[in-house]
Design a protein around this motif. Structure first.
Motif, short mmCIF file in Angstrom:
data_model
loop_
_atom_site.label_atom_id
_atom_site.label_comp_id
_atom_site.label_asym_id
_atom_site.label_seq_id
_atom_site.Cartn_x
_atom_site.Cartn_y
_atom_site.Cartn_z
N ALA A 126 0.85 -1.19 0.00
CA ALA A 126 0.00 0.00 0.00
C ALA A 126 0.88 1.24 0.00
O ALA A 126 1.98 1.23 0.55
N ASP A 127 0.40 2.32 -0.60
CA ASP A 127 1.20 3.53 -0.73
C ASP A 127 1.63 4.09 0.62
O ASP A 127 2.63 4.78 0.72
N SER A 128 0.87 3.83 1.67
CA SER A 128 1.17 4.41 2.98
C SER A 128 2.21 3.61 3.76
O SER A 128 2.67 4.05 4.80
N THR A 129 2.55 2.41 3.27
CA THR A 129 3.50 1.57 4.00
C THR A 129 4.90 2.17 3.97
O THR A 129 5.39 2.59 2.93
N LYS A 130 5.55 2.23 5.13
CA LYS A 130 6.88 2.81 5.22
C LYS A 130 7.93 1.74 4.92
O LYS A 130 7.80 0.59 5.32
N LEU A 131 8.99 2.17 4.23
CA LEU A 131 10.08 1.27 3.94
C LEU A 131 10.99 1.16 5.16
O LEU A 131 11.20 2.14 5.87
N LYS A 132 11.54 -0.02 5.36
CA LYS A 132 12.48 -0.23 6.46
C LYS A 132 13.85 0.28 6.04
O LYS A 132 14.17 0.37 4.86
N ILE A 133 14.69 0.60 7.03
CA ILE A 133 16.00 1.17 6.76
C ILE A 133 16.86 0.23 5.92
O ILE A 133 17.64 0.67 5.06
N TYR A 134 16.74 -1.09 6.16
CA TYR A 134 17.56 -2.04 5.40
C TYR A 134 17.15 -2.04 3.93
O TYR A 134 17.99 -2.22 3.04
N GLN A 135 15.85 -1.80 3.65
CA GLN A 135 15.40 -1.73 2.26
C GLN A 135 15.98 -0.50 1.57
O GLN A 135 16.38 -0.56 0.40
N PHE A 136 16.03 0.60 2.31
CA PHE A 136 16.58 1.84 1.76
C PHE A 136 18.06 1.66 1.44
O PHE A 136 18.53 2.02 0.35
N ILE A 137 18.80 1.09 2.37
CA ILE A 137 20.24 0.90 2.19
C ILE A 137 20.53 -0.06 1.04
O ILE A 137 21.39 0.20 0.19
N LEU A 138 19.81 -1.19 1.01
CA LEU A 138 20.02 -2.16 -0.06
C LEU A 138 19.67 -1.58 -1.42
O LEU A 138 20.32 -1.88 -2.43
N THR A 139 18.64 -0.74 -1.46
CA THR A 139 18.25 -0.10 -2.73
C THR A 139 19.38 0.79 -3.24
O THR A 139 19.68 0.79 -4.45
N LEU A 140 20.03 1.53 -2.35
CA LEU A 140 21.14 2.39 -2.76
C LEU A 140 22.33 1.56 -3.24
O LEU A 140 22.99 1.91 -4.22
N ILE A 141 22.61 0.46 -2.54
CA ILE A 141 23.72 -0.41 -2.94
C ILE A 141 23.45 -1.01 -4.32
O ILE A 141 24.33 -1.06 -5.19
N ILE A 142 22.21 -1.46 -4.53
CA ILE A 142 21.83 -2.04 -5.82
C ILE A 142 21.92 -0.99 -6.93
O ILE A 142 22.40 -1.26 -8.04
N SER A 143 21.46 0.22 -6.63
CA SER A 143 21.52 1.30 -7.62
C SER A 143 22.96 1.61 -7.99
O SER A 143 23.28 1.85 -9.16
N LEU A 144 23.85 1.60 -6.99
CA LEU A 144 25.27 1.84 -7.24
C LEU A 144 25.87 0.74 -8.12
O LEU A 144 26.54 1.01 -9.12
N CYS A 145 25.59 -0.52 -7.75
CA CYS A 145 26.15 -1.66 -8.49
C CYS A 145 25.61 -1.73 -9.92
O CYS A 145 26.37 -1.98 -10.87
N LEU A 146 24.31 -1.50 -10.08
CA LEU A 146 23.73 -1.53 -11.43
C LEU A 146 24.17 -0.31 -12.23
O LEU A 146 24.21 -0.35 -13.46
N GLY A 147 24.50 0.77 -11.52
CA GLY A 147 25.08 1.91 -12.21
C GLY A 147 26.42 1.56 -12.81
O GLY A 147 26.74 1.95 -13.93
N VAL A 148 27.22 0.79 -12.04
CA VAL A 148 28.50 0.31 -12.55
C VAL A 148 28.27 -0.55 -13.79
O VAL A 148 28.96 -0.40 -14.82
N TYR A 149 27.31 -1.46 -13.70
CA TYR A 149 26.98 -2.32 -14.84
C TYR A 149 26.56 -1.48 -16.05
O TYR A 149 26.98 -1.73 -17.18
N ASP A 150 25.71 -0.47 -15.81
CA ASP A 150 25.21 0.35 -16.89
C ASP A 150 26.34 1.12 -17.56
O ASP A 150 26.37 1.26 -18.78
N GLY A 151 27.29 1.61 -16.76
CA GLY A 151 28.41 2.33 -17.32
C GLY A 151 29.37 1.42 -18.07
O GLY A 151 29.99 1.82 -19.05
#
Length: 253
Positions: A126-151
């Motif tokens: 649901a749109d109102s559900t809050k993300l947990k801190i570990y989800q936020f951190i893992l999302t940033l790590i994944i974005s960084l790693c896939l950014g490396v792949y994209d580059g």
């Protein structure tokens, strides 16, 4: 000249629809430009133009539906840009052959995971559900790693982002797709500016195909909002198989 439009526009339409739902549209659109006979640099640059035009629409639709969290998306984009810069520098020092060998292992494993796990990509939130801190951190790590792949390599980045954001960071499919759209749009526009400044974009073909991409992305986003992720899993499997075939073809030629 006419044959370029006849080949590119229908395939860009299909790519846009697929990309709006599951990512990976570039695996269809870029080969379309190459099949039309465009030199490689012009194919990549013109593809960036039409893809960026379509991605704007799907990103806006996902945002309007509440699938994009501003704070999460902002930091994900920063991480992806940093990763992309790192990846581009790595590409200058490491042979592409070794990376293709890795893909020959990773791609079948990913497809197998989706085939065996029927619950993949089916999560809801649901749109109102809050993300947990570990989800936020893992999302940033994944974005960084896939950014490396994209580059470093690029194709399939959107698909891999959705897979990792749902499977590793445990984001629901709607937020994973929304976050992926923001990252893809940013990297597309950034690359497009470079190609435009280099004169490697065929404007008329790119803008015309971009209109097809806009319509397709709008329909794909509408389909996603109505039917959710029902079609995402099979589309991603097909995209991965196409990508796997392309990697093998490039490797043996």
């Amino acid at each position: 000249m006419l044959h370029e439009f006849l080949i590119v526009c229908p395939l860009v339409f299909l790519a846009g629809f697929v990309d709006a739902i599951a990512g990976g549209g570039g695996l269809i659109s870029l080969p379309a430009y190459l099949m039309a006979g465009l030199p490689a640099h012009f194919a990549v640059g013109t593809n960036k133009l039409s893809s960026a035009m379509g991605t704007v629409i799907s990103t806006a639709e996902f945002a309007r539906s509440g699938y994009i969290r501003v704070k999460l998306a902002f930091f994900s984009v920063l991480a992806a840009i940093i990763g992309s810069t790192i990846g581009a520098h790595i590409a200058l020092h490491i042979s592409d052959t070794y990376f293709r060998l890795i893909l020959l292992i990773v791609l079948p494993a990913t497809a197998g995971y989706l085939l065996l796990n029927r619950h993949a990509l089916n999560s809801k939130l649901a749109d109102s559900t809050k993300l947990k801190i570990y989800q936020f951190i893992l999302t940033l790590i994944i974005s960084l790693c896939l950014g490396v792949y994209d580059g470093f390599y690029g194709p399939g980045t959107g698909t891999f982002l959705i897979l990792l954001l749902t499977g590793v960071a445990h984001l629901p499919i709607n937020l994973a797709a929304g976050n992926t759209k923001v990252i893809n749009l940013t990297t597309n526009v950034t690359a497009l500016v470079v190609f435009l400044l280099s004169g490697k974009v065929i404007m008329l073909l790119g803008l015309t195909a971009g209109v097809f991409s806009i319509v397709a992305n709008f329909l794909g986003a509408a389909y996603y909002k109505k039917y959710g992720s029902k079609i995402a899993r099979p589309i991603i499997i097909v995209v991965l198989l196409i990508f796997f075939g392309k990697v093998i073809w490039d490797f043996i030629n």
